[in-house]
Write an enzyme that holds these catalytic residues in place. Structure first.
Site, PDB file in Angstrom:
ATOM      1  N   VAL A  80     -50.623  45.646   7.129  1.00 38.44           N
ATOM      2  CA  VAL A  80     -51.334  46.679   6.380  1.00 38.44           C
ATOM      3  C   VAL A  80     -50.368  47.697   5.804  1.00 38.44           C
ATOM      4  CG1 VAL A  80     -53.008  48.566   6.552  1.00 38.44           C
ATOM      5  CG2 VAL A  80     -53.463  46.379   7.677  1.00 38.44           C
TER       6      VAL A  80
ATOM      7  N   LYS B  32     -36.708  44.957  12.026  1.00 40.10           N
ATOM      8  CA  LYS B  32     -37.628  44.881  10.887  1.00 40.10           C
ATOM      9  C   LYS B  32     -37.138  45.753   9.732  1.00 40.10           C
ATOM     10  CE  LYS B  32     -42.006  44.599  11.817  1.00 40.10           C
ATOM     11  NZ  LYS B  32     -43.417  44.933  12.172  1.00 40.10           N
TER      12      LYS B  32
ATOM     13  N   THR C  46     -53.671  47.929  16.308  1.00 37.52           N
ATOM     14  CA  THR C  46     -54.737  48.318  17.244  1.00 37.52           C
ATOM     15  C   THR C  46     -55.306  47.047  17.879  1.00 37.52           C
ATOM     16  OG1 THR C  46     -56.342  48.332  15.420  1.00 37.52           O
ATOM     17  CG2 THR C  46     -55.355  50.439  16.038  1.00 37.52           C
TER      18      THR C  46
ATOM     19  N   GLY D 267     -60.761  33.318  12.752  1.00 42.14           N
ATOM     20  CA  GLY D 267     -59.644  33.800  13.558  1.00 42.14           C
ATOM     21  C   GLY D 267     -58.959  34.917  12.805  1.00 42.14           C
TER      22      GLY D 267
ATOM     23  N   CYS E 157     -58.240  40.346  12.247  1.00 38.84           N
ATOM     24  CA  CYS E 157     -59.331  41.311  12.109  1.00 38.84           C
ATOM     25  C   CYS E 157     -60.619  40.909  12.821  1.00 38.84           C
ATOM     26  CB  CYS E 157     -59.624  41.545  10.622  1.00 38.84           C
ATOM     27  SG  CYS E 157     -58.275  42.369   9.738  1.00 38.84           S
TER      28      CYS E 157
ATOM     29  N   LYS F 175     -60.813  40.729  16.927  1.00 36.76           N
ATOM     30  CA  LYS F 175     -60.656  41.987  17.657  1.00 36.76           C
ATOM     31  C   LYS F 175     -61.651  43.047  17.197  1.00 36.76           C
ATOM     32  CE  LYS F 175     -57.028  44.326  14.914  1.00 36.76           C
ATOM     33  NZ  LYS F 175     -57.835  45.530  14.615  1.00 36.76           N
TER      34      LYS F 175
ATOM     35  N   ARG G  60     -52.748  34.504  14.732  1.00 32.54           N
ATOM     36  CA  ARG G  60     -53.556  35.262  15.683  1.00 32.54           C
ATOM     37  C   ARG G  60     -54.982  34.716  15.754  1.00 32.54           C
ATOM     38  NH1 ARG G  60     -51.858  41.223  13.639  1.00 32.54           N
ATOM     39  NH2 ARG G  60     -51.694  40.012  11.688  1.00 32.54           N
TER      40      ARG G  60
END
Length: 434
Positions: A11, A35, A86, A260, A263, A266, A332
């Site tokens: 993001v 990074k 998050t 999956g 977003c 979770k 994820r």
């Protein structure tokens, strides 16, 4: 306007790059030295089509920069966006807000009067209140605002989504924050993109409600697909028949192995926890979460049943696609994880190929032979399984595939092919809901 982006994950990096392309000066801050070093060397840590060119263009123009020095970055910032992770908290499923609160606490003494702190991370209702409390406690006397500006980016199409959005949602509790965010997004509103201002809590909830609704559409069509198989109907016909109703719409009505990504899993779970906390249980969302969890392993069993059922010790399956969707390297909560594990539990050896996701897959799926191309993954396998809808899997050389497989069995979990075409090449074809 000078914008600081805290976090250079998916993001933060996409948003910061797009803001700089609007003409704003953007400084992206991260604590991860490797990074930042990579970004300073022009290396993009995630796969997103077009992002490398966008970053390079704006770095060269002097509008986009990367640093670990938070104090230096915040010196004259007009707006600071918090774009940290998050993830679901271990043990209870609540969103882990520790990174958000840590960022608020660390930045507070470094902020200047008039700054607007914006939650870009996906956060539960009331997070902005706590961020405001933390900053006020750490920097008494500071004049500042806290706003919410949820992102609605699809991985694989994030830049286009950012620059041509369906809407921009801003959650504000004062006029100054609204004025600053309107100025930041003015390039979009000039192109008629609707900017919707609401309360901060309303914006926080809008993000979760939107994702939960889309997840519900996916869960619904997947269950209808199962019913279609039992009654002899084609789910593609049913999806088209209901999707042409403008009240329903045709998006997110493609059946498959379950949702999956970063977003939906979770966010639906976090929304359930919020409902529980406020004594407003969300039974529909609860059912969607359960249905999707069951869906992933059921797709593994679907493959096993197509191979004859029962234990398949000694057999091999070639899996095409590992990421949760095409045009990303994101593993994820990918359905491929559960599918591969289900196959392995039945004694099946798995060979796999994904155009972008294999390095990430190696971190979460063990005992898989990762191959250099789709044909190598199918060489000597007893079945071919399409898990992810990459374009490269839409036009496979079926004659070549048949010559490589021990058994001409194609299990298409994304319905990329027509039964007639595949069966004309001598395959047994198993699809979803057809």
């Amino acid at each position: 306007m000078h914008i600081v982006m805290i976090g250079t994950g998916y993001v933060g990096l996409v948003s910061g790059s797009c803001f700089s392309d609007f003409g704003h000066r953007v400084t992206c801050v991260d604590k991860d030295q490797s990074k930042i070093d990579a970004l300073l060397n022009g290396e993009i840590p995630i796969f997103e089509p077009g992002l490398d060119e966008l970053v390079a263009k704006n770095v060269e123009a002097g509008r986009l920069s990367f640093t670990m020095n938070l104090s230096e970055a915040l010196d004259d910032a007009d707006a600071v966006f918090i774009a940290v992770g998050t993830p679901s908290r271990r043990g209870d499923g609540h969103a882990d807000l520790s990174y958000v609160y840590a960022a608020a606490k660390e930045m507070a003494p470094l902020l200047r009067d008039g700054v607007v702190v914006v939650d870009k991370s996906t956060v539960p209702v009331g997070t902005g209140d706590e961020v405001e409390r933390i900053i006020g406690e750490e920097a008494p006397g500071l004049k500042f605002s806290v706003a919410s500006n949820p992102e609605f980016l699809r991985e694989g199409a994030a830049i286009d989504d950012f620059k041509r959005p369906d809407r921009v949602v801003i959650g504000v509790n004062d006029d100054h924050a609204e004025e600053v965010l309107q100025a930041i997004y003015r390039p979009l509103t000039r192109n008629d993109a609707p900017l919707i201002a609401m309360s901060r809590r309303g914006a926080e909830l809008t993000k979760y409600a939107g994702n939960a609704f889309l997840a519900t559409k996916i869960g619904f069509i997947n269950e209808i697909a199962d019913l279609c198989e039992r009654v002899g109907a084609d789910v593609n016909d049913v999806a088209k028949g209901i999707g042409l109703d403008t009240r329903i719409g045709n998006r997110f009505l493609q059946p498959g192995p379950g949702y999956g990504g970063s977003c939906f899993p979770k966010d639906t779970l976090a929304l359930l926890k919020t409902g529980q906390d406020f004594e407003a249980p969300l039974r529909i969302v609860e059912s969607v979460v359960t249905s999707n969890d069951n869906r992933k392993r059921s797709m593994g069993r679907k493959v096993i049943n197509a191979m004859g059922g029962g234990e398949q010790h000694g057999k091999t399956v070639g899996v095409l696609g590992l990421t949760f969707k095409a045009n990303t390297d994101d593993m994820r909560d990918s359905p491929a994880i559960s599918i591969v594990q289900t196959l392995q539990d039945a004694g099946i050896t798995v060979r796999a190929y994904d155009p972008e996701g294999m390095e990430q897959a190696k971190k979460v799926i063990d005992n898989v032979t990762y191959c250099e191309d789709p044909y190598a993954a199918l060489d000597g396998a007893d079945a071919a399984v399409i898990v992810t809808e990459w374009d490269t899997f839409r036009a496979l050389d079926l004659d070549r595939v048949k010559s490589l497989l021990k058994t001409p069995l194609l299990v298409d979990l994304r319905n990329l092919y027509s039964r007639k075409d595949v069966e004309e090449h001598g395959f047994t074809y198993v699809a979803v809901g057809r």
